[in-house]
Design a protein around this motif. Structure first.
Motif, PDB file in Angstrom:
ATOM      1  N   GLN A   1       0.848  -1.194   0.000  1.00  8.38           N
ATOM      2  CA  GLN A   1       0.000   0.000   0.000  1.00  8.38           C
ATOM      3  C   GLN A   1       0.885   1.245   0.000  1.00  8.38           C
ATOM      4  O   GLN A   1       1.810   1.339   0.791  1.00  8.38           O
ATOM      5  N   ARG A   2       0.633   2.181  -0.937  1.00  8.24           N
ATOM      6  CA  ARG A   2       1.435   3.404  -0.977  1.00  8.24           C
ATOM      7  C   ARG A   2       0.568   4.575  -0.588  1.00  8.24           C
ATOM      8  O   ARG A   2      -0.622   4.597  -0.842  1.00  8.24           O
ATOM      9  N   ARG A   3       1.210   5.569   0.000  1.00  7.00           N
ATOM     10  CA  ARG A   3       0.508   6.831   0.248  1.00  7.00           C
ATOM     11  C   ARG A   3       0.348   7.538  -1.085  1.00  7.00           C
ATOM     12  O   ARG A   3       1.316   7.704  -1.815  1.00  7.00           O
ATOM     13  N   VAL A   4      -0.837   7.935  -1.389  1.00  8.64           N
ATOM     14  CA  VAL A   4      -1.056   8.589  -2.675  1.00  8.64           C
ATOM     15  C   VAL A   4      -1.624   9.972  -2.416  1.00  8.64           C
ATOM     16  O   VAL A   4      -2.558  10.134  -1.631  1.00  8.64           O
ATOM     17  N   LYS A   5      -1.045  10.945  -3.094  1.00  4.40           N
ATOM     18  CA  LYS A   5      -1.487  12.322  -2.920  1.00  4.40           C
ATOM     19  C   LYS A   5      -2.908  12.477  -3.481  1.00  4.40           C
ATOM     20  O   LYS A   5      -3.211  11.961  -4.556  1.00  4.40           O
ATOM     21  N   ASP A   6      -3.751  13.154  -2.743  1.00  5.49           N
ATOM     22  CA  ASP A   6      -5.119  13.456  -3.199  1.00  5.49           C
ATOM     23  C   ASP A   6      -5.907  12.211  -3.601  1.00  5.49           C
ATOM     24  O   ASP A   6      -6.668  12.239  -4.575  1.00  5.49           O
ATOM     25  N   LEU A   7      -5.723  11.133  -2.855  1.00  2.60           N
ATOM     26  CA  LEU A   7      -6.373   9.864  -3.212  1.00  2.60           C
ATOM     27  C   LEU A   7      -7.883  10.031  -3.395  1.00  2.60           C
ATOM     28  O   LEU A   7      -8.449   9.632  -4.421  1.00  2.60           O
ATOM     29  N   ASP A   8      -8.545  10.642  -2.406  1.00  2.00           N
ATOM     30  CA  ASP A   8     -10.017  10.740  -2.465  1.00  2.00           C
ATOM     31  C   ASP A   8     -10.480  11.591  -3.642  1.00  2.00           C
ATOM     32  O   ASP A   8     -11.444  11.256  -4.327  1.00  2.00           O
ATOM     33  N   ILE A   9      -9.757  12.686  -3.876  1.00  2.00           N
ATOM     34  CA  ILE A   9     -10.145  13.588  -4.990  1.00  2.00           C
ATOM     35  C   ILE A   9      -9.981  12.851  -6.319  1.00  2.00           C
ATOM     36  O   ILE A   9     -10.850  12.896  -7.186  1.00  2.00           O
ATOM     37  N   ARG A  10      -8.871  12.122  -6.433  1.00  2.41           N
ATOM     38  CA  ARG A  10      -8.622  11.403  -7.700  1.00  2.41           C
ATOM     39  C   ARG A  10      -9.616  10.267  -7.899  1.00  2.41           C
ATOM     40  O   ARG A  10     -10.089  10.025  -9.011  1.00  2.41           O
ATOM     41  N   LEU A  11      -9.965   9.573  -6.799  1.00  2.00           N
ATOM     42  CA  LEU A  11     -10.971   8.502  -6.906  1.00  2.00           C
ATOM     43  C   LEU A  11     -12.324   9.083  -7.307  1.00  2.00           C
ATOM     44  O   LEU A  11     -13.048   8.515  -8.121  1.00  2.00           O
ATOM     45  N   ASP A  12     -12.624  10.229  -6.734  1.00  3.24           N
ATOM     46  CA  ASP A  12     -13.913  10.874  -7.001  1.00  3.24           C
ATOM     47  C   ASP A  12     -14.084  11.194  -8.498  1.00  3.24           C
ATOM     48  O   ASP A  12     -15.166  11.075  -9.048  1.00  3.24           O
ATOM     49  N   LYS A  13     -12.979  11.536  -9.137  1.00  2.88           N
ATOM     50  CA  LYS A  13     -13.024  11.875 -10.576  1.00  2.88           C
ATOM     51  C   LYS A  13     -13.298  10.655 -11.451  1.00  2.88           C
ATOM     52  O   LYS A  13     -13.612  10.777 -12.628  1.00  2.88           O
ATOM     53  N   LEU A  14     -13.129   9.459 -10.849  1.00  2.64           N
ATOM     54  CA  LEU A  14     -13.276   8.222 -11.633  1.00  2.64           C
ATOM     55  C   LEU A  14     -14.546   7.466 -11.261  1.00  2.64           C
ATOM     56  O   LEU A  14     -14.677   6.272 -11.526  1.00  2.64           O
ATOM     57  N   LYS A  15     -15.483   8.183 -10.661  1.00  3.12           N
ATOM     58  CA  LYS A  15     -16.712   7.551 -10.157  1.00  3.12           C
ATOM     59  C   LYS A  15     -17.463   6.751 -11.222  1.00  3.12           C
ATOM     60  O   LYS A  15     -18.149   5.785 -10.898  1.00  3.12           O
ATOM     61  N   HIS A  16     -17.351   7.187 -12.472  1.00  3.52           N
ATOM     62  CA  HIS A  16     -18.048   6.493 -13.558  1.00  3.52           C
ATOM     63  C   HIS A  16     -17.467   5.101 -13.815  1.00  3.52           C
ATOM     64  O   HIS A  16     -18.062   4.289 -14.506  1.00  3.52           O
ATOM     65  N   LEU A  17     -16.260   4.846 -13.239  1.00  4.10           N
ATOM     66  CA  LEU A  17     -15.604   3.567 -13.513  1.00  4.10           C
ATOM     67  C   LEU A  17     -15.789   2.530 -12.411  1.00  4.10           C
ATOM     68  O   LEU A  17     -15.487   1.364 -12.597  1.00  4.10           O
ATOM     69  N   TYR A  18     -16.232   2.976 -11.227  1.00  3.66           N
ATOM     70  CA  TYR A  18     -16.369   1.982 -10.166  1.00  3.66           C
ATOM     71  C   TYR A  18     -17.716   2.073  -9.468  1.00  3.66           C
ATOM     72  O   TYR A  18     -18.415   3.084  -9.553  1.00  3.66           O
ATOM     73  N   VAL A  19     -18.014   0.979  -8.772  1.00  2.67           N
ATOM     74  CA  VAL A  19     -19.319   0.848  -8.132  1.00  2.67           C
ATOM     75  C   VAL A  19     -19.124   1.034  -6.633  1.00  2.67           C
ATOM     76  O   VAL A  19     -18.364   0.290  -6.012  1.00  2.67           O
ATOM     77  N   THR A  20     -19.787   2.028  -6.083  1.00  2.00           N
ATOM     78  CA  THR A  20     -19.536   2.344  -4.673  1.00  2.00           C
ATOM     79  C   THR A  20     -20.208   1.353  -3.711  1.00  2.00           C
ATOM     80  O   THR A  20     -19.675   1.060  -2.659  1.00  2.00           O
ATOM     81  N   GLU A  21     -21.379   0.830  -4.102  1.00  2.00           N
ATOM     82  CA  GLU A  21     -22.014  -0.170  -3.234  1.00  2.00           C
ATOM     83  C   GLU A  21     -22.227  -1.462  -4.024  1.00  2.00           C
ATOM     84  O   GLU A  21     -23.351  -1.788  -4.423  1.00  2.00           O
ATOM     85  N   PRO A  22     -21.158  -2.180  -4.255  1.00  2.00           N
ATOM     86  CA  PRO A  22     -21.236  -3.330  -5.174  1.00  2.00           C
ATOM     87  C   PRO A  22     -22.218  -4.416  -4.737  1.00  2.00           C
ATOM     88  O   PRO A  22     -22.817  -5.075  -5.574  1.00  2.00           O
ATOM     89  N   LYS A  23     -22.396  -4.565  -3.409  1.00  2.00           N
ATOM     90  CA  LYS A  23     -23.301  -5.645  -2.971  1.00  2.00           C
ATOM     91  C   LYS A  23     -24.735  -5.366  -3.407  1.00  2.00           C
ATOM     92  O   LYS A  23     -25.529  -6.289  -3.606  1.00  2.00           O
ATOM     93  N   SER A  24     -25.058  -4.085  -3.581  1.00  5.19           N
ATOM     94  CA  SER A  24     -26.427  -3.734  -3.999  1.00  5.19           C
ATOM     95  C   SER A  24     -26.663  -4.070  -5.477  1.00  5.19           C
ATOM     96  O   SER A  24     -27.786  -4.014  -5.953  1.00  5.19           O
ATOM     97  N   LYS A  25     -25.606  -4.401  -6.192  1.00  6.28           N
ATOM     98  CA  LYS A  25     -25.744  -4.713  -7.628  1.00  6.28           C
ATOM     99  C   LYS A  25     -25.880  -6.213  -7.878  1.00  6.28           C
ATOM    100  O   LYS A  25     -25.953  -6.652  -9.035  1.00  6.28           O
ATOM    101  N   LYS A  26     -25.908  -6.985  -6.802  1.00 12.69           N
ATOM    102  CA  LYS A  26     -26.035  -8.445  -6.959  1.00 12.69           C
ATOM    103  C   LYS A  26     -27.227  -8.781  -7.868  1.00 12.69           C
ATOM    104  O   LYS A  26     -28.339  -8.305  -7.624  1.00 12.69           O
ATOM    105  N   GLY A  27     -26.995  -9.534  -8.899  1.00 13.36           N
ATOM    106  CA  GLY A  27     -28.057  -9.910  -9.838  1.00 13.36           C
ATOM    107  C   GLY A  27     -28.358  -8.847 -10.882  1.00 13.36           C
ATOM    108  O   GLY A  27     -29.164  -9.068 -11.780  1.00 13.36           O
ATOM    109  N   LEU A  28     -27.700  -7.676 -10.776  1.00 14.85           N
ATOM    110  CA  LEU A  28     -28.044  -6.545 -11.652  1.00 14.85           C
ATOM    111  C   LEU A  28     -26.878  -6.082 -12.522  1.00 14.85           C
ATOM    112  O   LEU A  28     -26.943  -5.018 -13.141  1.00 14.85           O
ATOM    113  N   TRP A  29     -25.797  -6.858 -12.546  1.00 11.69           N
ATOM    114  CA  TRP A  29     -24.597  -6.387 -13.249  1.00 11.69           C
ATOM    115  C   TRP A  29     -24.824  -6.225 -14.749  1.00 11.69           C
ATOM    116  O   TRP A  29     -24.303  -5.300 -15.360  1.00 11.69           O
ATOM    117  N   LYS A  30     -25.646  -7.108 -15.316  1.00 10.51           N
ATOM    118  CA  LYS A  30     -25.910  -6.992 -16.764  1.00 10.51           C
ATOM    119  C   LYS A  30     -26.569  -5.649 -17.067  1.00 10.51           C
ATOM    120  O   LYS A  30     -26.239  -4.974 -18.035  1.00 10.51           O
TER     121      LYS A  30
END
Ligand SMILES: C[S@@+](CC[C@H](N)C(=O)[O-])C[C@H]1O[C@@H](n2cnc3c(N)ncnc32)[C@H](O)[C@@H]1O
Length: 234
Positions: A3-32
């Motif tokens: 694990q590395r310390r990354v500058k502005d981790l949260d801000i950079r993750l926030d910019k990529l919201k379209h690429l990841y699922v924040t509550e993946p368990k809620s997508k069970k059965g719905l990925w398609k």
């Protein structure tokens, strides 16, 4: 992977919201459905999974190579998945999404039969015997993979001979019960016939450049037919 310390981790993750699922368990059965939204089409496409994608070079290349399929990359470490997602963002892929989570029970995320194949590349070996249950190819995990696939495959690559031996031992104990069958197997992938079409992971490049043999096994699950003469085949 450290694990590395990354500058502005949260801000950079926030910019990529379209690429990841924040509550993946809620997508069970719905990925398609999620992929349909992303790709804006209604085609039935298979979904493949990589657990522990690291910096993501393998899954990105796979997604590029097979645009007709969908891919989900799972990685526990935020700083590592950030690197994978930043690269995926510049690739502009519409068939790859990410889950940042440490997977304990994969069935919390996927419905029975929702997944068509699982890639385990250079999984953490968990050297100590008392930690064997944490290995991603422990029979407990294999049984769960079977559930979320119904029919499909598990492909595993590792530099770690002990983890590979453990995996083969687990399979020989439970393959009948779990309806799993080893379709191809080698202790030296890069000089084997299965190397054709092989996509190198970051760890694979690192270890093979030091002369380490790479172990590989392809397991058919639930009677899934694999016509394998190279790792390209699905
Ligand atoms: C040794 S690295 C290999 C990375 C990459 N697959 C490669 O071959 O270059 C293993 C990765 O799996 C991730 N990992 C291990 N167990 C995991 C789990 N249960 N859920 C999600 N990620 C996991 C770790 O954080 C680490 O980044």
């Amino acid at each position: 992977m450290r694990q590395r310390r990354v500058k502005d981790l949260d801000i950079r993750l926030d910019k990529l919201k379209h690429l990841y699922v924040t509550e993946p368990k809620s997508k069970k059965g719905l990925w398609k459905d999620l992929f349909e939204e992303l790709r804006q089409d209604r085609k039935e496409r298979r979904i493949f999974l990589e657990i522990g994608c690291g910096k993501g070079s393998f899954i990105r290349e796979l997604a590029k190579r097979y645009p007709e399929d969908n891919f989900i990359a799972i990685e526990a470490q935020p700083s590592v998945i950030l690197m994978a997602m930043e690269k995926a963002n510049s690739d502009k892929l519409d068939n790859l999404i990410f889950i940042q989570d440490h997977i304990k029970d994969i069935r919390d995320y996927f419905e029975n039969g929702e997944i068509s194949g699982i890639y385990l590349n250079f999984s953490d070996p968990w050297h100590k015997k008392r930690h064997a249950k944490r290995r991603l190819t422990h029979r407990k995990f294999l049984d769960r993979y079977r559930e979320i696939m119904g029919q499909g495959f598990i492909k595993m690559k590792t530099d770690n001979d002990n983890l590979f031996n453990f995996t083969i031992d687990e399979l020989s104990d439970v393959s009948e019960k779990l309806d799993m069958k080893i379709v191809s197997f080698t202790r030296d992938l890069h000089i084997s016939p299965y190397s054709e079409g092989n996509i190198m992971t970051e760890y694979e490049s690192k270890f093979s450049s030091r002369g380490k043999n790479i172990n590989y096994v392809n397991i058919s699950v639930g009677g899934h037919k694999i016509n394998e003469d190279s790792v390209r085949e699905r």
